[in-house]
Design a protein around this motif. Structure first.
Motif, short mmCIF file in Angstrom:
data_model
loop_
_atom_site.label_atom_id
_atom_site.label_comp_id
_atom_site.label_asym_id
_atom_site.label_seq_id
_atom_site.Cartn_x
_atom_site.Cartn_y
_atom_site.Cartn_z
N LYS A 134 -7.42 1.39 5.40
CA LYS A 134 -8.89 1.35 5.40
C LYS A 134 -9.39 -0.04 5.04
O LYS A 134 -10.51 -0.41 5.39
CB LYS A 134 -9.45 2.38 4.41
CG LYS A 134 -9.25 3.82 4.87
CD LYS A 134 -9.75 4.83 3.86
CE LYS A 134 -11.26 4.97 3.88
NZ LYS A 134 -11.79 5.48 5.15
N LEU A 135 -8.56 -0.82 4.35
CA LEU A 135 -8.95 -2.18 3.96
C LEU A 135 -8.26 -3.25 4.81
O LEU A 135 -8.30 -4.43 4.48
CB LEU A 135 -8.63 -2.40 2.47
CG LEU A 135 -9.51 -1.62 1.50
CD1 LEU A 135 -8.99 -1.74 0.08
CD2 LEU A 135 -10.96 -2.09 1.57
N GLY A 136 -7.60 -2.83 5.89
CA GLY A 136 -7.00 -3.79 6.80
C GLY A 136 -5.71 -4.41 6.29
O GLY A 136 -5.32 -5.48 6.75
N ILE A 137 -5.05 -3.74 5.37
CA ILE A 137 -3.82 -4.27 4.77
C ILE A 137 -2.61 -3.62 5.42
O ILE A 137 -2.47 -2.40 5.41
CB ILE A 137 -3.81 -4.02 3.25
CG1 ILE A 137 -5.00 -4.74 2.58
CG2 ILE A 137 -2.50 -4.46 2.62
CD1 ILE A 137 -5.19 -4.39 1.12
N PHE A 138 -1.71 -4.45 5.96
CA PHE A 138 -0.53 -3.94 6.66
C PHE A 138 0.70 -3.82 5.75
O PHE A 138 1.48 -2.89 5.90
CB PHE A 138 -0.18 -4.86 7.83
CG PHE A 138 -1.10 -4.72 9.01
CD1 PHE A 138 -0.81 -3.85 10.04
CD2 PHE A 138 -2.27 -5.48 9.11
CE1 PHE A 138 -1.64 -3.72 11.14
CE2 PHE A 138 -3.11 -5.37 10.21
CZ PHE A 138 -2.79 -4.48 11.23
N ASN A 139 0.89 -4.78 4.87
CA ASN A 139 2.10 -4.79 4.05
C ASN A 139 1.79 -4.29 2.64
O ASN A 139 0.68 -3.87 2.35
CB ASN A 139 2.70 -6.20 4.00
CG ASN A 139 1.75 -7.20 3.35
OD1 ASN A 139 0.54 -7.04 3.41
ND2 ASN A 139 2.30 -8.23 2.73
N GLU A 140 2.78 -4.30 1.76
CA GLU A 140 2.61 -3.78 0.40
C GLU A 140 2.76 -4.90 -0.62
O GLU A 140 3.68 -5.72 -0.53
CB GLU A 140 3.67 -2.70 0.12
CG GLU A 140 3.56 -1.49 1.00
CD GLU A 140 4.60 -0.44 0.67
OE1 GLU A 140 5.23 -0.55 -0.42
OE2 GLU A 140 4.79 0.49 1.48
N GLU A 141 1.84 -4.91 -1.58
CA GLU A 141 1.93 -5.81 -2.72
C GLU A 141 1.55 -5.04 -3.97
O GLU A 141 0.82 -4.04 -3.91
CB GLU A 141 0.99 -7.01 -2.55
CG GLU A 141 1.47 -8.03 -1.51
CD GLU A 141 0.64 -9.30 -1.53
OE1 GLU A 141 -0.22 -9.46 -2.44
OE2 GLU A 141 0.83 -10.14 -0.63
N SER A 142 2.03 -5.51 -5.11
CA SER A 142 1.80 -4.80 -6.38
C SER A 142 0.31 -4.77 -6.75
O SER A 142 -0.13 -3.88 -7.46
CB SER A 142 2.61 -5.45 -7.49
OG SER A 142 2.27 -6.83 -7.62
N GLU A 143 -0.45 -5.74 -6.27
CA GLU A 143 -1.88 -5.84 -6.62
C GLU A 143 -2.73 -4.84 -5.85
O GLU A 143 -3.90 -4.61 -6.20
CB GLU A 143 -2.38 -7.26 -6.36
CG GLU A 143 -3.80 -7.52 -6.84
CD GLU A 143 -4.37 -8.84 -6.36
OE1 GLU A 143 -5.48 -9.18 -6.83
OE2 GLU A 143 -3.73 -9.52 -5.53
N ASP A 144 -2.17 -4.23 -4.82
CA ASP A 144 -2.96 -3.37 -3.93
C ASP A 144 -3.67 -2.24 -4.67
O ASP A 144 -4.84 -1.96 -4.43
CB ASP A 144 -2.08 -2.80 -2.82
CG ASP A 144 -1.58 -3.87 -1.88
OD1 ASP A 144 -2.11 -4.99 -1.92
OD2 ASP A 144 -0.65 -3.59 -1.10
N GLU A 145 -2.95 -1.57 -5.56
CA GLU A 145 -3.57 -0.46 -6.28
C GLU A 145 -4.78 -0.92 -7.07
O GLU A 145 -5.82 -0.26 -7.08
CB GLU A 145 -2.57 0.22 -7.22
CG GLU A 145 -3.19 1.40 -7.95
CD GLU A 145 -2.22 2.13 -8.86
OE1 GLU A 145 -2.58 3.21 -9.37
OE2 GLU A 145 -1.11 1.61 -9.08
N SER A 146 -4.68 -2.08 -7.71
CA SER A 146 -5.80 -2.61 -8.49
C SER A 146 -6.99 -2.92 -7.59
O SER A 146 -8.14 -2.61 -7.93
CB SER A 146 -5.35 -3.87 -9.23
OG SER A 146 -6.44 -4.51 -9.84
N ILE A 147 -6.74 -3.51 -6.44
CA ILE A 147 -7.83 -3.83 -5.50
C ILE A 147 -8.52 -2.55 -5.04
O ILE A 147 -9.75 -2.46 -5.00
CB ILE A 147 -7.28 -4.62 -4.29
CG1 ILE A 147 -6.87 -6.03 -4.74
CG2 ILE A 147 -8.31 -4.69 -3.17
CD1 ILE A 147 -6.18 -6.85 -3.67
N ILE A 148 -7.72 -1.55 -4.70
CA ILE A 148 -8.27 -0.27 -4.23
C ILE A 148 -9.07 0.42 -5.32
O ILE A 148 -10.21 0.85 -5.11
CB ILE A 148 -7.14 0.63 -3.73
CG1 ILE A 148 -6.50 0.05 -2.46
CG2 ILE A 148 -7.64 2.06 -3.48
CD1 ILE A 148 -5.16 0.65 -2.11
#
Length: 202
Positions: free
Chosen positions: A60-74
């Motif tokens: 939904k946010l246009g992110i293809f790969n995984e990073e540890s910060e993703d949960e915080s951004i979401i």
């Protein structure tokens, strides 16, 4: 409250447990063994749900790969949305088409700071901006069947025998990810009301 967005993982697990109870006799002849098997499977649900949910939110946010910060951004975006009572569908729609106006949320420093983090995150992946936007379009509907529009179409059909409104509504809903000009009108929220909207189950 029971089916509020934040409660969905728990209520889904509860529903699965209730469904599993009905299947115990066919899972195993021994009830204790059947319960053990069911509990093992249901205990995996939270992990599976979270994995699917966070991958869906990345899309939904246009992110293809995984990073540890993703949960915080979401989670930070969801927190800001909740704080300013931002509409879920229209927030992601606005992010998808870069129309960040008309909502209190977009005029706050919190959102501006969040947007900077998000854009920095997008730049760290291999995919282009156009590819990210297409991923967002594929995962953020431009339109959903909002209650006031459904009731409007039903009332015209039932009270006036006029099905044109229903037919037009269904036609527009047939491709919710089209992002057509016609869908813009149906993305608007109903006028504010002092009376809370209530739905009933059963």
């Amino acid at each position: 409250g029971r089916y509020a967005y934040g409660n969905q993982p728990e209520i889904a697990a509860w529903n699965l447990a209730r469904f599993a109870e009905t299947l115990l006799p066919i899972i195993h002849n021994n009830e204790d063994e059947a319960l053990k098997m069911v509990n093992e499977e249901i205990s995996n649900f939270s992990r599976i749900y979270y994995s699917c949910w966070i991958n869906g939110m990345r899309a939904k946010l246009g992110i293809f790969n995984e990073e540890s910060e993703d949960e915080s951004i979401i989670m930070d975006l969801l927190r800001i949305m909740k704080k300013y009572s931002a509409d879920f569908t229209n927030t992601f729609r606005a992010l998808t088409i870069d129309e960040l106006h008309g909502m209190e949320l977009f005029d706050t420093n919190e959102f501006v700071q969040w947007k900077e983090r998000w854009e920095t995150r997008l730049k760290r992946q291999q995919k282009s901006q156009e590819e990210s936007k297409q991923l967002m379009r594929n995962n953020n509907p431009a339109i959903i069947p909002r209650n006031h529009r459904v009731e409007e179409a039903l009332e015209a059909a039932v009270k006036q025998g006029n099905y044109s409104m229903m037919e037009r509504f269904l036609n527009i809903l047939s491709n919710p990810y089209a992002y057509t000009a016609e869908q813009d009108e149906y993305s608007k929220l109903p006028p504010p009301s002092k009376r809370p909207y209530r739905t009933f189950c059963g």
